[in-house]
Design an enzyme around this catalytic site. Structure first.
Site, PDB file in Angstrom:
ATOM      1  N   GLU A   1       3.923   9.123   1.358  1.00  0.00           N
ATOM      2  CA  GLU A   1       4.621   9.237   0.074  1.00  0.00           C
ATOM      3  C   GLU A   1       4.852   7.876  -0.586  1.00  0.00           C
ATOM      4  O   GLU A   1       4.749   7.727  -1.803  1.00  0.00           O
ATOM      5  CB  GLU A   1       5.969   9.951   0.254  1.00  0.00           C
ATOM      6  CG  GLU A   1       5.859  11.389   0.734  1.00  0.00           C
ATOM      7  CD  GLU A   1       5.715  11.499   2.250  1.00  0.00           C
ATOM      8  OE1 GLU A   1       5.736  10.459   2.943  1.00  0.00           O
ATOM      9  OE2 GLU A   1       5.580  12.634   2.753  1.00  0.00           O
TER      10      GLU A   1
ATOM     11  N   HIS B   1      15.399  19.105   5.156  1.00  0.00           N
ATOM     12  CA  HIS B   1      14.502  19.271   4.015  1.00  0.00           C
ATOM     13  C   HIS B   1      15.243  19.567   2.707  1.00  0.00           C
ATOM     14  O   HIS B   1      14.618  19.635   1.660  1.00  0.00           O
ATOM     15  CB  HIS B   1      13.515  20.418   4.283  1.00  0.00           C
ATOM     16  CG  HIS B   1      12.374  20.020   5.174  1.00  0.00           C
ATOM     17  ND1 HIS B   1      12.566  19.350   6.365  1.00  0.00           N
ATOM     18  CD2 HIS B   1      11.039  20.182   5.036  1.00  0.00           C
ATOM     19  CE1 HIS B   1      11.387  19.135   6.926  1.00  0.00           C
ATOM     20  NE2 HIS B   1      10.446  19.618   6.139  1.00  0.00           N
TER      21      HIS B   1
ATOM     22  N   HIS C   1       7.054 -13.619  -4.257  1.00  0.00           N
ATOM     23  CA  HIS C   1       7.943 -14.796  -4.194  1.00  0.00           C
ATOM     24  C   HIS C   1       7.173 -16.079  -4.474  1.00  0.00           C
ATOM     25  O   HIS C   1       7.752 -17.065  -4.904  1.00  0.00           O
ATOM     26  CB  HIS C   1       8.650 -14.865  -2.835  1.00  0.00           C
ATOM     27  CG  HIS C   1       7.729 -14.973  -1.659  1.00  0.00           C
ATOM     28  ND1 HIS C   1       7.147 -13.872  -1.072  1.00  0.00           N
ATOM     29  CD2 HIS C   1       7.267 -16.040  -0.964  1.00  0.00           C
ATOM     30  CE1 HIS C   1       6.383 -14.269  -0.069  1.00  0.00           C
ATOM     31  NE2 HIS C   1       6.433 -15.576   0.017  1.00  0.00           N
TER      32      HIS C   1
ATOM     33  N   PHE D   1      11.956  13.974  -0.030  1.00  0.00           N
ATOM     34  CA  PHE D   1      11.163  12.796   0.338  1.00  0.00           C
ATOM     35  C   PHE D   1      11.037  11.800  -0.817  1.00  0.00           C
ATOM     36  O   PHE D   1      10.295  10.819  -0.718  1.00  0.00           O
ATOM     37  CB  PHE D   1       9.781  13.214   0.854  1.00  0.00           C
ATOM     38  CG  PHE D   1       9.857  14.146   2.040  1.00  0.00           C
ATOM     39  CD1 PHE D   1      10.783  13.929   3.061  1.00  0.00           C
ATOM     40  CD2 PHE D   1       9.042  15.256   2.130  1.00  0.00           C
ATOM     41  CE1 PHE D   1      10.886  14.799   4.142  1.00  0.00           C
ATOM     42  CE2 PHE D   1       9.134  16.134   3.214  1.00  0.00           C
ATOM     43  CZ  PHE D   1      10.060  15.904   4.222  1.00  0.00           C
TER      44      PHE D   1
ATOM     45  N   ARG E   1       8.087  25.651  -9.581  1.00  0.00           N
ATOM     46  CA  ARG E   1       6.871  24.960  -9.105  1.00  0.00           C
ATOM     47  C   ARG E   1       5.622  25.739  -9.525  1.00  0.00           C
ATOM     48  O   ARG E   1       4.580  25.154  -9.792  1.00  0.00           O
ATOM     49  CB  ARG E   1       6.902  24.742  -7.587  1.00  0.00           C
ATOM     50  CG  ARG E   1       6.905  26.012  -6.789  1.00  0.00           C
ATOM     51  CD  ARG E   1       6.856  25.750  -5.287  1.00  0.00           C
ATOM     52  NE  ARG E   1       7.072  26.991  -4.563  1.00  0.00           N
ATOM     53  CZ  ARG E   1       6.537  27.268  -3.386  1.00  0.00           C
ATOM     54  NH1 ARG E   1       5.766  26.385  -2.779  1.00  0.00           N
ATOM     55  NH2 ARG E   1       6.791  28.406  -2.783  1.00  0.00           N
TER      56      ARG E   1
ATOM     57  N   ASN F   1      -0.601 -17.665   7.091  1.00  0.00           N
ATOM     58  CA  ASN F   1      -0.002 -18.964   7.442  1.00  0.00           C
ATOM     59  C   ASN F   1       0.908 -18.889   8.662  1.00  0.00           C
ATOM     60  O   ASN F   1       1.486 -19.899   9.088  1.00  0.00           O
ATOM     61  CB  ASN F   1       0.722 -19.580   6.236  1.00  0.00           C
ATOM     62  CG  ASN F   1       1.885 -18.716   5.748  1.00  0.00           C
ATOM     63  OD1 ASN F   1       2.417 -17.890   6.485  1.00  0.00           O
ATOM     64  ND2 ASN F   1       2.276 -18.900   4.502  1.00  0.00           N
TER      65      ASN F   1
ATOM     66  N   HIS G   1      10.137 -20.816  -4.348  1.00  0.00           N
ATOM     67  CA  HIS G   1       9.334 -20.796  -3.124  1.00  0.00           C
ATOM     68  C   HIS G   1       8.108 -21.697  -3.267  1.00  0.00           C
ATOM     69  O   HIS G   1       7.057 -21.244  -3.731  1.00  0.00           O
ATOM     70  CB  HIS G   1       8.891 -19.364  -2.832  1.00  0.00           C
ATOM     71  CG  HIS G   1      10.021 -18.404  -2.687  1.00  0.00           C
ATOM     72  ND1 HIS G   1      10.722 -17.913  -3.759  1.00  0.00           N
ATOM     73  CD2 HIS G   1      10.583 -17.854  -1.580  1.00  0.00           C
ATOM     74  CE1 HIS G   1      11.665 -17.094  -3.320  1.00  0.00           C
ATOM     75  NE2 HIS G   1      11.604 -17.035  -2.006  1.00  0.00           N
TER      76      HIS G   1
ATOM     77  N   HIS H   1       9.349 -22.374   2.804  1.00  0.00           N
ATOM     78  CA  HIS H   1       9.164 -21.013   2.272  1.00  0.00           C
ATOM     79  C   HIS H   1       9.945 -20.778   0.982  1.00  0.00           C
ATOM     80  O   HIS H   1       9.361 -20.391  -0.027  1.00  0.00           O
ATOM     81  CB  HIS H   1       9.560 -19.954   3.310  1.00  0.00           C
ATOM     82  CG  HIS H   1       9.810 -18.624   2.688  1.00  0.00           C
ATOM     83  ND1 HIS H   1       8.799 -17.738   2.389  1.00  0.00           N
ATOM     84  CD2 HIS H   1      10.954 -18.045   2.226  1.00  0.00           C
ATOM     85  CE1 HIS H   1       9.306 -16.679   1.791  1.00  0.00           C
ATOM     86  NE2 HIS H   1      10.616 -16.839   1.684  1.00  0.00           N
TER      87      HIS H   1
HETATM   88  C1  LIG Z   1      10.833  -5.458   1.049  1.00  0.00           C
HETATM   89  C2  LIG Z   1      11.238  -6.887   1.140  1.00  0.00           C
HETATM   90  N1  LIG Z   1      11.974  -7.305   2.183  1.00  0.00           N
HETATM   91  C3  LIG Z   1      12.399  -8.573   2.264  1.00  0.00           C
HETATM   92  C4  LIG Z   1      12.102  -9.460   1.277  1.00  0.00           C
HETATM   93  C5  LIG Z   1      12.636 -10.889   1.340  1.00  0.00           C
HETATM   94  N2  LIG Z   1      11.525 -11.798   1.668  1.00  0.00           N
HETATM   95  C6  LIG Z   1      10.902 -12.516   0.732  1.00  0.00           C
HETATM   96  S1  LIG Z   1       9.587 -13.345   1.339  1.00  0.00           S
HETATM   97  C7  LIG Z   1       9.863 -12.769   2.904  1.00  0.00           C
HETATM   98  C8  LIG Z   1       8.945 -13.066   4.036  1.00  0.00           C
HETATM   99  C9  LIG Z   1       8.270 -14.355   3.932  1.00  0.00           C
HETATM  100  O1  LIG Z   1       7.162 -14.429   4.776  1.00  0.00           O
HETATM  101  P1  LIG Z   1       5.723 -14.311   4.206  1.00  0.00           P
HETATM  102  O2  LIG Z   1       5.542 -13.006   3.576  1.00  0.00           O
HETATM  103  O3  LIG Z   1       4.806 -14.692   5.290  1.00  0.00           O
HETATM  104  O4  LIG Z   1       5.677 -15.395   3.052  1.00  0.00           O
HETATM  105  P2  LIG Z   1       5.537 -16.961   3.207  1.00  0.00           P
HETATM  106  O5  LIG Z   1       6.643 -17.437   4.096  1.00  0.00           O
HETATM  107  O6  LIG Z   1       4.214 -17.199   3.794  1.00  0.00           O
HETATM  108  O7  LIG Z   1       5.694 -17.480   1.818  1.00  0.00           O
HETATM  109  C10 LIG Z   1      10.982 -11.953   2.924  1.00  0.00           C
HETATM  110  C11 LIG Z   1      11.503 -11.310   4.150  1.00  0.00           C
HETATM  111  C12 LIG Z   1      11.333  -8.997   0.198  1.00  0.00           C
HETATM  112  N3  LIG Z   1      11.003  -9.770  -0.829  1.00  0.00           N
HETATM  113  N4  LIG Z   1      10.904  -7.726   0.163  1.00  0.00           N
END
Ligand SMILES: Cc1ncc(C[n+]2csc(CCOP(=O)(O)OP(=O)(O)O)c2C)c(N)n1
Length: 669
Positions: free
Chosen positions: A412, A474, A71, A438, A358, A188, A31, A262
């Site tokens: 939670e 539950h 990422h 939960f 508990r 961004n 990324h 991205h």
């Molecule tokens: C819980 C979760 N859902 C989906 C993803 C896959 N994913 C990685 S980055 C992203 C979104 C990217 O948008 P943003 O957070 O704005 O990052 P940018 O494009 O600015 O790098 C997604 C959906 C993830 N890593 N975690």
């Protein structure tokens, strides 16, 4: 605080951008957009504000930095490299995303020195940071500002802030007035699908303000604006959001500002164009000497701070210093734990009573929290049901960070993630409570605790249809199996007060593992009535009731069903069938035993019968595919619990019948 001259700043930031582009290009995956867009933010933060010392990445009083948008990991790898973290060599940058490198796709805690936590699933990082900020305030209250006095910074993305967990985290942080928590939002306006406007129109500044934060909007490419905003945030009496407007993929000639940067390599042409735009006409992975020098100086800022801190540590009274060091190391005072466990066992045996596990857990906690000041409890608004607040444990609040019990509210997921952050911070052992059903709401955070090997302890009560009238919404049926499926997690289900304290001891001593303690709402008899100094639960399974003669059957059970198995054993004996009962408080510990020990505990009785008020999944490993199972295969129902046990056939009579029928099928009946 004097800032770098603009051209130097720009060159320092461009070094991050170039390394990120090059590493992603080389790996053919990754990324580049976030590191390129947030490079100015990282440069200002790391070169002018963040307190750290690359020669001691684990210095306890360092500022914490959580890259919640995991990422964008090349941002932190490039920065650590430039700052002089010894192991983050240029070779590691070149091996981005390769097996065994220090530069995996998403940064995991314990993998890369200088990386505080893994944040692959969006939203976790910001919630972890809340836990870190709680731990910081707590330890500062206990040990004083001379030893603990740092900030927690987060870089969060649109994705982090769209995740529901972020709302729980933000609300908790605002409520607790965690003024040392500063979130830099990489604003961004782009996510994977394209412009954020496709899916989101929240005003994040207003949202954070509504939760009690200070919030500002700035140009995320203006180093002075970034520095001013951080300075202001540091002085705030509330947690701060700095929404930094940035351009994703900053510098890329045709792709900047779009989702194309991205999550995929820019491509050779685009990288070439970016080098021209950024005036960075150097071969891949090359960083000029002056830029290296500027970053190296930034990396050295923390050394005098750490040296001064070490002097303050050395000046402490020996006992206080030893206690601080013990708590930071995560080591337990073994003799104190042993005495607490002994005391709880003796009290249980001295006055055998029918109590819920508990309640037994609350008794255990009374002794353990007295022995271990690092334990910080809590509950997701079920304090009276989870029994996680032993008498006298003071509440941790904005008015008293020295308290040791957190009212997490009905949050939670945020709670479980904050607990991970507390454990990652070090110096505290978080435990908390909710209903077992939960655990689904906590699961992503529990999974990460397991992945990162963090000691967090989840008390999960109301662990079966035994909770009765609240009904099937539950009543967990698949949750034990689902939790047992998570590697490195210990799932305990004790059967009485003695097993409960033993399981607590094991959970506390399991330094590299999170634990779940599944506990009952309903009362259970004391089954372990003989004094026994051993921790029998340590084997994960053990014979709790031997057969009167050579066993024809072994009845395996956990928690509330062990008493049912013991009653079935009596019925079988009356019918002339000797049976033994094996309690299985922890599958994971049992299955980790050497084969011979496991085989000895399983025994050679022809009939193997498992009893658990939950689904069968997982039990075949113990009773075999041909074994018998008495438990649940559907959801529960709303009724008094004894009626439910009868209705679903989880009774001593039915276990005895199932055993006889298994024996008759084996030709032994
Ligand atoms: C819980 C979760 N859902 C989906 C993803 C896959 N994913 C990685 S980055 C992203 C979104 C990217 O948008 P943003 O957070 O704005 O990052 P940018 O494009 O600015 O790098 C997604 C959906 C993830 N890593 N975690």
């Amino acid at each position: 605080m004097s800032g770098a001259a603009p051209s130097e700043h720009a060159r320092m930031a461009n070094a991050i951008r170039a390394l990120a582009m090059d590493a992603v290009e080389q790996a053919k995956s990754g990324h580049p957009g976030l590191p390129m867009g947030a490079a100015d933010i990282a440069t200002v933060l790391f070169s002018r504000f963040l307190r750290f010392d690359p020669s001691d990445p684990a210095w306890p009083d360092r500022d914490r930095f959580v890259l919640s948008a995991g990422h964008g990991s090349m941002l932190i790898y490039a920065t650590l490299h430039l700052l002089g973290y010894e192991r983050m060599t240029i070779e590691e940058i070149k091996r981005f995303r390769q097996f065994g490198s220090l530069t995996p796709g998403h940064p995991e805690h314990g993998h890369t020195p200088g990386v505080e936590t893994t944040t692959g699933p969006l939203g976790q990082g910001i919630a972890n940071a809340v836990g870190m900020a709680i731990a910081e305030r707590h330890l500062a209250a206990v040990f004083g500002g001379g030893l603990v006095d740092h900030f927690t910074y987060v870089l969060a993305s649109d994705g982090d802030l769209m995740e529901g967990i972020s709302q729980e985290a933000i609300a908790l942080a605002g409520h607790l007035k965690l003024a040392r928590l500063i979130v830099l939002f990489d604003d961004n306006g782009i996510s994977i699908d394209g412009p954020l406007a496709l899916a989101d129109s929240v005003d994040q500044v207003k949202r954070f303000e509504a939760a009690g934060w200070a919030a500002a909007r700035i140009d995320g490419h203006d180093p002075d604006a970034i520095a001013r905003a951080i300075e202001k945030a540091k002085a705030s009496d509330r947690p701060s959001l700095i929404a930094c407007r940035t351009v994703i993929g900053f510098g890329a000639p045709t792709k900047a500002g779009t989702e194309k940067t991205h999550g995929s390599p820019l491509g050779a042409e685009e990288v070439k164009g970016a080098r021209e735009r950024l005036n960075w006409q150097l071969p891949a992975f090359d960083v000029p000497a002056d830029v290296r020098e500027a970053w190296r100086r930034a990396g050295e800022r923390g050394k005098p701070l750490r040296d001064a801190w070490l002097k303050r540590l050395a000046a402490l009274a020996p006992a206080e210093r030893a206690e601080f060091e013990r708590r930071i190391s995560g080591d337990l005072p073994r003799d104190k734990i042993a005495a607490a466990v002994r005391g709880v066992k003796e009290a249980a045996l001295a006055a055998p009573k029918e109590i819920a596990t508990r309640v037994a857990s609350e008794h255990a906690l009374e002794a353990l929290t007295a022995a271990l000041p690092e334990m910080i409890g809590g509950s997701g608004d079920l304090t009276g049901s989870n029994n996680t607040k032993p008498k006298g444990l003071p509440v941790l609040s904005a008015a008293d960070y020295g308290g040791r019990f957190i009212h997490y509210g009905v949050r939670e997921h945020g709670m479980a993630a904050a607990m991970n952050g507390m454990a990652l911070h070090g110096g505290v052992i978080p435990f908390s409570g909710t209903f077992l059903v939960f655990s689904d709401y906590c699961r992503p955070a529990i999974r990460l605790a397991a992945l990162m090997g963090q000691r967090v302890i989840h008390v999960m009560t109301h662990d079966s249809i035994g909770l009765g009238e609240d009904g099937p919404t539950h009543q967990p049926v698949e949750h034990l199996a689902a939790l047992r499926a998570i590697p490195n997690l210990l799932v305990f289900r004790p059967c009485d007060a003695v097993e409960t304290i033993e399981c607590w001891q094991l959970a506390l001593e399991a330094k590299g593992h999170p634990s779940v303690l599944a506990l009952t709402r309903q009362n259970l008899p004391l089954l372990r009535t003989e004094p026994d100094a051993r921790n029998r639960c340590a084997a994960g399974a053990y014979e709790i009731a031997p057969a009167a003669a050579r066993a024809q059957a072994t009845l395996f059970a956990t928690g509330s069903e062990v008493a049912i198995a013991v009653a079935a054993q009596k019925l079988l004996q009356e019918r002339g069938v000797p049976a033994r009962v094996v309690s299985v408080p922890c599958f994971e510990l049992f299955l980790a035993l050497p084969h011979a020990e496991r085989a000895a505990i399983i025994g050679d009785a022809p009939a193997k019968v498992a009893v658990e008020a939950a689904v069968r999944q997982g039990w075949d490993e113990i009773v075999g595919a041909e074994g018998t199972f008495v438990g649940m295969s559907t959801f529960g129902a709303s009724a008094p619990y004894k009626d439910l046990y009868r209705y679903f056939g989880i009774t001593a009579e039915n276990v005895a019948e199932a055993t006889l029928s298994a024996l008759s099928k084996l030709g032994r009946g």
